[in-house]
Design an enzyme around this catalytic site. Structure first.
Site, PDB file in Angstrom:
ATOM      1  CB  CYS A  39      -0.918  -0.028   1.228  1.00 38.91           C
ATOM      2  SG  CYS A  39      -1.837   1.500   1.492  1.00 38.91           S
ATOM      3  CB  CYS A  42       0.755   1.393   4.255  1.00 38.95           C
ATOM      4  SG  CYS A  42      -0.963   0.826   4.269  1.00 38.95           S
TER       5      CYS A  42
END
Length: 442
Positions: A39, A42
């Site tokens: 991600c 993230c």
């Protein structure tokens, strides 16, 4: 090198969690980042999360900071209700609180300290009351002893502690400038003044606190606008350029501020006021290009919006515009109907394609040109195959028909012999009748 050192040292204050976390977590308060290794958001949060770990350790907070790979421990993440990445949660006993604010160190630390602390914080003195007022822009205070209102206040606080602070105080601690019609009472302090909750005028306590947890005037961004959707209010925004100090930009911002301050008693139940820097976000929301500076009123519940039908020159013009919206005479645009949804899909697709080509033309040509080329070749192949098959089928049918003619009917001599044979088999009367019929046909 300095950045790498900070990230490495910060990582030491953030624990990597595994399946044992499920059993051991209840002894402590945990602030956890549920992430996925692939991600992008993230990865962007990771250095901020390390800074959060450092800050919480330096301030001696009882909150432990950790992170968990939600793809490796999907069962635990699912148990905590993780639906996307990254998801930030504060776990306190059997309770789990979702963080929905901006992903900055200060905002996350503020959230952790607020939720990890007491649900209702007592204010034992006037000095403490004044200190809290200076520190928080919005705070709610319960004044009085035990009562059904206090029970309701505690219930609402357990739900909305993720957004704001809740305090309690005795009557003698409340500032002298505060006048309470009766006790017990719930008040909100903001915008340099206070407002007392009235059950008959303000309705349910939870709804009132949810509406009043924002200041009367805000610097609105996309996240704030999303949060304002829970209040059910219309949002009146001056769309300006903060870097532009021209008279028009400053004037529209001042008009909104004056209406928010001077007409609060008239509009605060239905309207939230603020300004937005730039029109990029508002253009994507309205699917239109707004010329700034301008004023727009948004209904975040159904994606409708209102634009003034004339230039806003003064506070009175703005008040008239708001009254027209309230009485239904102002024309609503947009909405969430079927046509608007189709328009939204087309607009989003167009915006995505344009942004890709604008940022990387070669990547755009590859992403969109290659699939279109493949599809074109496939369509051409299908059309060509159908045409050849049709010609072949026609020729085959024609040949088969010809074969049938030769097989069924035979040569002309065979047909003549067959005809003569048939005539010999017929009687004289039948021959005469057949001759007569043939003459009639001639």
């Amino acid at each position: 090198a300095v950045v790498a050192h900070v990230v490495a040292s910060g990582a030491g204050f953030v624990e990597d969690l595994d399946e044992s976390f499920k059993e051991n977590r209840k002894d402590d308060i945990w602030l956890v980042d549920f992430y996925a290794p692939w991600c992008g958001h993230c990865k962007k949060l990771e250095p901020v999360w390390n800074e959060v770990g450092i800050e919480m350790r330096n301030m001696g907070s009882p909150v432990k900071v950790g992170k968990m790979d939600a793809t490796s421990f999907s069962s635990i993440a699912s148990e905590f209700g993780v639906r996307g990445y990254p998801t930030i949660k504060l776990l306190k006993g059997d309770l789990a609180y979702n963080y929905r604010g901006p992903r900055t160190k200060d905002d996350i630390v503020e959230f952790a300290n607020r939720v990890a602390g007491p649900l209702i914080r007592p204010l034992p003195s006037q000095h403490m009351f004044e200190h809290v007022q200076k520190r928080h822009r919005v705070l709610f205070v319960y004044v009085g002893g035990e009562s059904p209102l206090k029970e309701k206040y505690i219930e609402v606080a357990s739900e909305l502690i993720v957004y704001t602070y809740f305090f309690s105080a005795s009557e003698d601690v409340v500032p002298e400038c505060v006048t309470l019609p009766e006790l017990p009472a719930v008040m909100v302090f903001k915008d340099g003044t206070y407002f007392v909750y009235d059950e008959y005028e303000d309705g349910d306590l939870s709804s009132w606190i949810n509406r009043e947890r924002f200041q009367g005037y805000l610097n609105v961004d996309g996240f704030t606008l999303y949060e304002l959707g829970d209040t059910g209010k219309l949002v009146a925004i001056a769309v300006i350029d903060d870097k532009n100090s021209s008279v028009e930009h400053t004037r529209l911002k001042s008009i909104i501020q004056e209406v928010a301050r001077d007409y609060r008693d008239h509009f605060h139940r239905d309207f939230q006021f603020g300004h937005m820097d730039g029109n990029d976000y508002i253009n994507s929301l309205l699917m239109d290009d707004l010329t700034i500076p301008t004023i727009v009123v948004l209904n975040t519940s159904n994606q409708q919006y209102f634009l003034p039908d004339r230039h806003i020159e003064s506070t009175e013009d703005m008040v008239q515009f708001i009254n027209n919206i309230l009485d239904g005479t102002a024309e609503a645009q947009g909405g969430d109907g079927l046509l608007q949804r189709i328009k939204r899909i087309i607009y989003d697709a167009k915006s995505t394609i344009m942004s890709v080509f604008k940022s990387s033309p070669l990547l755009g040509c590859f992403l969109f040109g290659l699939p279109l080329g493949v599809i074109s070749i496939m369509c051409y192949g299908i059309c060509t195959a159908d045409t050849d098959g049709e010609v072949f089928e026609h020729e085959g049918g024609k040949k088969e028909s010809g074969d049938r003619e030769l097989t069924d009917e035979g040569s002309e001599e065979e047909q003549e012999e067959e005809k003569n044979g048939k005539y010999t088999e017929l009687s004289d009367g039948e021959l005469k009748q057949k001759d007569t019929m043939e003459k009639k046909k001639d």
